[in-house]
Motif scaffolding. Structure first.
Motif, short mmCIF file in Angstrom:
data_model
loop_
_atom_site.label_atom_id
_atom_site.label_comp_id
_atom_site.label_asym_id
_atom_site.label_seq_id
_atom_site.Cartn_x
_atom_site.Cartn_y
_atom_site.Cartn_z
N UNK A 1 0.87 -1.17 0.00
CA UNK A 1 0.00 0.00 0.00
C UNK A 1 0.90 1.21 0.00
N UNK A 2 0.53 2.18 -0.84
CA UNK A 2 1.32 3.40 -0.91
C UNK A 2 0.41 4.58 -0.60
N UNK A 3 0.64 5.16 0.55
CA UNK A 3 -0.18 6.29 1.01
C UNK A 3 -1.65 6.06 0.78
N UNK A 4 -2.12 4.88 1.26
CA UNK A 4 -3.54 4.56 1.11
C UNK A 4 -4.35 5.30 2.16
N UNK A 5 -5.43 5.95 1.70
CA UNK A 5 -6.34 6.67 2.59
C UNK A 5 -7.74 6.13 2.37
N UNK A 6 -8.49 6.01 3.48
CA UNK A 6 -9.88 5.54 3.34
C UNK A 6 -10.81 6.60 3.93
N UNK A 7 -11.84 6.91 3.16
CA UNK A 7 -12.83 7.87 3.63
C UNK A 7 -14.21 7.20 3.64
N UNK A 8 -14.99 7.45 4.71
CA UNK A 8 -16.42 7.15 4.67
C UNK A 8 -17.11 8.50 4.53
N UNK B 1 -9.99 -3.44 10.95
CA UNK B 1 -10.82 -4.17 10.00
C UNK B 1 -10.94 -3.41 8.69
N UNK B 2 -11.05 -2.09 8.81
CA UNK B 2 -11.15 -1.27 7.60
C UNK B 2 -9.92 -1.46 6.72
N UNK B 3 -8.75 -1.51 7.40
CA UNK B 3 -7.51 -1.70 6.65
C UNK B 3 -7.52 -3.06 5.96
N UNK B 4 -7.95 -4.09 6.72
CA UNK B 4 -7.98 -5.43 6.13
C UNK B 4 -8.89 -5.45 4.90
N UNK C 1 -19.80 -0.59 1.50
CA UNK C 1 -20.33 0.49 2.33
C UNK C 1 -20.53 1.73 1.48
N UNK C 2 -21.78 2.22 1.41
CA UNK C 2 -22.01 3.41 0.58
C UNK C 2 -21.18 4.58 1.11
N UNK C 3 -20.55 5.28 0.20
CA UNK C 3 -19.78 6.45 0.60
C UNK C 3 -18.32 6.15 0.90
N UNK C 4 -17.94 4.85 0.90
CA UNK C 4 -16.54 4.52 1.18
C UNK C 4 -15.69 4.80 -0.05
N UNK C 5 -14.50 5.37 0.18
CA UNK C 5 -13.66 5.75 -0.94
C UNK C 5 -12.19 5.58 -0.57
N UNK D 1 -7.53 -1.10 -7.15
CA UNK D 1 -8.64 -0.15 -7.33
C UNK D 1 -8.72 0.38 -8.75
N UNK D 2 -7.85 -0.12 -9.61
CA UNK D 2 -7.89 0.29 -11.01
C UNK D 2 -8.57 -0.84 -11.79
N UNK D 3 -9.84 -0.60 -12.15
CA UNK D 3 -10.63 -1.67 -12.76
C UNK D 3 -10.06 -2.16 -14.08
N UNK D 4 -9.26 -1.34 -14.75
CA UNK D 4 -8.69 -1.80 -16.01
C UNK D 4 -7.53 -2.77 -15.75
N UNK D 5 -6.90 -2.65 -14.57
CA UNK D 5 -5.80 -3.56 -14.25
C UNK D 5 -6.34 -4.86 -13.65
N UNK D 6 -7.40 -4.75 -12.85
CA UNK D 6 -7.90 -5.94 -12.19
C UNK D 6 -9.36 -5.74 -11.78
#
Lengths: 274, 291, 256
Positions: free
Chosen positions: C6-13, C43-46, C56-60, C73-78
């Motif tokens: 993970x490289x500077x991964x951020x999660x927002x709800x 758990x969020x990280x997992x 989860x609606x709104x998760x980004x 998270x790149x749908x063209x790659x996977x």
């Protein structure tokens, strides 16, 4: 304590309801029975109420047989029947208030104008099932009848079917209005309804070359008609008698004639006037 | 501890007792009403069944009460075919709707759609019948032939009428599933649709089956709507475009004029209907409880 | 090379910032434990590794999460379906589906296009053997999975995850609902599986982390309630010689 209060309340409610019924009953004539007669009786009742605002005539349906038994049991003051009385019922006081022609109706776009009674019988017995056999367009005939027990069906069976059974495949509707409504929407349908209820949405057929008109019924040329009868348990008295007298008066009979029925008392009243 | 305090607790207890008795009485009254109706129908109808014979009553094909023929087999066939038709048309639509509502619909849409579906349940059945007569029947008559009044017309109307029941119960049973089922399936790399089809629907099976049975019960018991569109002919139908009469409409259409044996025969029809609906409801109860 | 990066991964709800700037490499054929106080976002990280947060609606998610170098998270790659096939998950409570033991195992492979009873039977046997459940259930494969005791249910869930041939297995407090004996069995199983798979576990249980994991990542919320990676090192090092004061306080039981 609370239970007692509730009980008292309920009791009061019951008494109120009962007394309500009672007071209404006192000034009302209940007329019940044939749904064929019902609309005409309602018209009579409305007019009667205008003339005699103090009294109420309550018209209900239920069917001829139910009406007659209601009159016998006293549930109704006057029973209405749209069929001839059975032997067992003839001892009741009764009067024919009018005659009702039965019209055999088809869709206005159907080219036929005339059928013989025999042909009508064959259609209803399902031995003729295509308009083509009768000179019309090639199409299945949609036969519409009334339900078992209906005075109109009974009259039709007596007058037109001559002991031949109406096909069980016939569509069954439970009112004149429903039959008319169906026939007016289906160019392949045939039905029978009170002559008085025929309007521009359907076409009434000539039978054996005789048109179903007022004159032809009066003159006896058109044979599909039935009596509308008022039945009372004993000699009518009071309000019931007044309402029956009104029905048989010139005014009442004219009203029925205006609604499409054939009056029975007209000749007599005309005679009296002269 | 004063006497007053004791009195108050006694008073409270007495109040509770009164409330209990009132509710018990009301509950008893509703059961009593049910018992009365059942007894009344049985008393009115059984003598005729005994007179005609159970077999001849149920399997007789001729119904002409005024001539002494009391065979209700055409009506049983009518009820079964119309209901079956309603199930074939209505259940797939209902299930799709409930899946859509439970799984796909955005919240705003769902909040608008759900009351709309419930509204369908609130429309009086006579309105459905009238609509069917003026809209569905002419369509069938003009495009498919026959008189229009038919098994098909009844099935279409009933299919619409059972939608609210089947949709809401199946939607609830899908929503009631533990979230873990869905997560577990998705975590296996199943698509949303595969998850619904292979995990959620089988898991919600008992609720859905119960919904379908209740829908069938509603369809088989409906009278007013179908009386107007079925044509009510008392003959075994040859196609879905033929008019038929159901058990309910037989009662509804002939009650007005029936007396004597005829009236008893209608009550007897009611007994048969009563039994069918009891069996259906018991089945639904059993399936729901088993879960 | 790292299995997952993970490289500077951020999660927002929606507007809530749940995880901040997580950068870590996760080794293949090893057990990585994510530890930290309740509500810190373990758990969020997992769940960002197999995109379960998508539910989860709104998760980004912002930043990069790479599986074998490909951004998940790149749908063209996977696509998400093949991601989840590669990254299996075992949940806190056993979530056996209401169907037979056999169907529980083969439901995954079936949907990934594996046909033929023989192939599926093989997969079922192999997966159940991997979790040491085969001898127990081989004669009752048609019985409902929910009839098994909780510990066996959890092993069935692991077998179900293994049946789709994953490369990474995520375990979200997978022993917390189990008795000590079942927990021990699962832990043995983890160690065994770590010979073949990359395993990432979330656990509240410090002893468990110490017992089974090779690497430990300590997560904690900052003053803005966003979870951040405080310390990430080989487990023995984290426990014996924590570099950060907060880690030390946590593992010695001063809070959490």
């Amino acid at each position: 304590m609370k239970i007692r209060k509730i009980a008292i309340l309920l009791l009061a409610l019951c008494v109120g309801l009962l007394s309500g019924c009672g007071s209404r009953r006192g000034a009302a004539v209940i007329v019940a029975g044939s749904t064929s007669v019902q609309p005409y009786a309602e018209v009579l009742a409305e007019e009667y109420a205008l003339l005699h605002p103090e009294s109420v005539v309550d018209v209900q349906g239920g069917g001829s047989s139910a009406g007659i038994s209601a009159a016998v049991s006293g549930t109704a003051d006057i029973g209405m029947s749209s069929r001839a009385l059975h032997d067992s019922e003839l001892e009741l006081w009764n009067v024919v208030i009018a005659k009702d022609g039965l019209a055999v109706i088809i869709h206005p776009d159907n080219p036929l104008q005339n059928l013989t009674l025999e042909q009508v019988r064959c259609i209803y017995a399902a031995t003729i099932s295509n308009w083509g056999e009768l000179g019309g367009q090639e199409a299945e005939i949609h036969v519409i009848a009334r339900e078992e027990g209906s005075g109109t069906r009974n009259a039709f069976e007596d007058l037109a079917m001559a002991k031949v059974e109406i096909t069980p495949r016939a569509i069954v509707q439970d009112s004149n209005g429903a039959v008319r409504q169906l026939v007016s929407n289906d160019r392949n349908a045939i039905g029978f309804i009170s002559l008085g209820l025929v309007d521009h949405t359907v076409k009434a057929l000539e039978l054996d070359g005789v048109a179903p008109t007022w004159d032809n019924v009066m003159g006896g040329n058109y044979t599909l008609y039935r009596p509308f009868i008022f039945v009372v348990a004993g000699e009518p008295t009071g309000l019931a008698k007044q309402f029956i007298d009104y029905t048989l008066s010139t005014e009442g009979q004219q009203l029925l004639m205006h609604e499409g029925l054939i009056p029975t008392m007209m000749l007599a009243t005309e005679g009296a006037e002269q | 501890m004063s006497e007053e305090a004791i009195e108050t607790t006694n008073g409270l207890k007495a109040k509770k007792d009164v409330a209990g008795r009132v509710f018990f009485g009301l509950a008893l009254a509703s059961i009593g009403a049910l018992a009365l109706i059942t007894i009344f129908i049985l008393v009115q109808g059984m003598p005729l069944i005994a007179k005609v014979g159970v077999f001849d009553f149920i399997f007789g094909t001729k119904w002409a009460p005024l001539q002494g023929y009391f065979g209700i087999f055409p009506m049983i066939v009518g009820s079964v075919t119309v209901t079956l038709g309603a199930v074939i048309l209505g259940i797939p639509i209902s299930l799709c709707c409930s899946i859509f509502l439970a799984e796909f619909a955005p919240a705003t849409f769902r909040n608008a759609f759900r009351p709309a579906i419930q509204l369908l349940a609130g429309i009086p059945s006579v309105v459905y019948g009238f609509w069917g007569l003026l809209f569905v029947v002419p369509l069938i008559r003009d495009y498919l032939g026959g008189p229009g009044l038919s098994i098909l017309a009844g099935a279409i109307i009933l299919a619409i009428m059972i939608l609210p029941t089947v949709i809401s119960i199946s939607e609830v049973s899908i929503l009631a599933l533990p979230r873990q089922y869905k997560e577990g399936a998705l975590a296996l790399g199943m698509t949303h649709w595969q998850t619904i089809r292979s995990v959620q629907l089988p898991a919600a099976k008992s609720g859905i089956v119960a919904a379908i049975i209740l829908g069938i019960g509603r369809a088989i018991g409906e009278t007013m709507a179908v009386i107007m569109v079925l044509g009510n002919a008392v003959a075994l139908p040859r196609s879905i475009l033929d008019p038929v009469r159901t058990l309910t409409t037989n009662i509804g259409i002939e009650m007005g004029y029936a007396t004597g044996d005829h009236q008893q025969a209608l009550f007897a029809t009611g007994i048969v209907l009563f039994l069918i609906i009891m069996v259906l409801n018991a089945t639904a109860q059993y399936i729901v409880r088993r879960k | 090379m790292a299995k997952i990066q993970t490289i500077e991964a951020n999660l927002y709800y929606d507007n809530f910032h749940a995880l901040r700037d997580i950068t870590m490499d996760i080794r293949d054929r090893a057990i990585t434990a994510i530890i930290g106080p309740s509500g810190c976002g373990k758990s969020s990280l997992l769940r960002i590794f197999n995109r379960m947060n998508d539910l989860i609606p709104g998760a980004k998610v912002k930043g990069e999460v790479l599986l074998d170098g490909k951004n998940v998270y790149d749908n063209s790659a996977m696509d998400v379906v093949s991601l989840r096939q590669k990254v299996g998950m075992v949940f806190q409570k056993p979530n056996v589906f209401p169907m037979s033991i056999y169907d529980n195992i083969v439901i995954g492979p079936r949907h990934h296009g594996i046909k033929g009873k023989k192939n599926l039977d093989e997969i079922a046997e192999k997966s159940l053997r991997q979790v040491a459940l085969w001898d127990e259930v081989k004669d009752s494969l048609k019985k409902p999975g929910l009839a098994l005791p909780a510990g066996a249910q959890q092993r069935l869930c692991i077998a179900r995850a293994l049946a789709v041939a994953p490369e990474v297995i995520l375990m979200d407090e997978s022993c917390s609902a189990l008795d000590p004996e079942s927990t021990m069995k699962i832990e043995e199983l983890m160690t065994e599986l770590a010979k073949t798979y990359a395993i990432i576990i979330v656990t509240h249980n410090m002893e468990q982390a110490l017992r089974v994991s090779d690497m430990a990542a300590f997560i904690m919320i900052d003053e803005n309630k966003a979870g951040g990676l405080v310390e990430y090192a080989p487990t023995t090092e984290v426990f014996a010689n924590p570099k950060d004061k907060r880690t030390e306080d946590y593992i010695t039981g001063r809070f959490g």
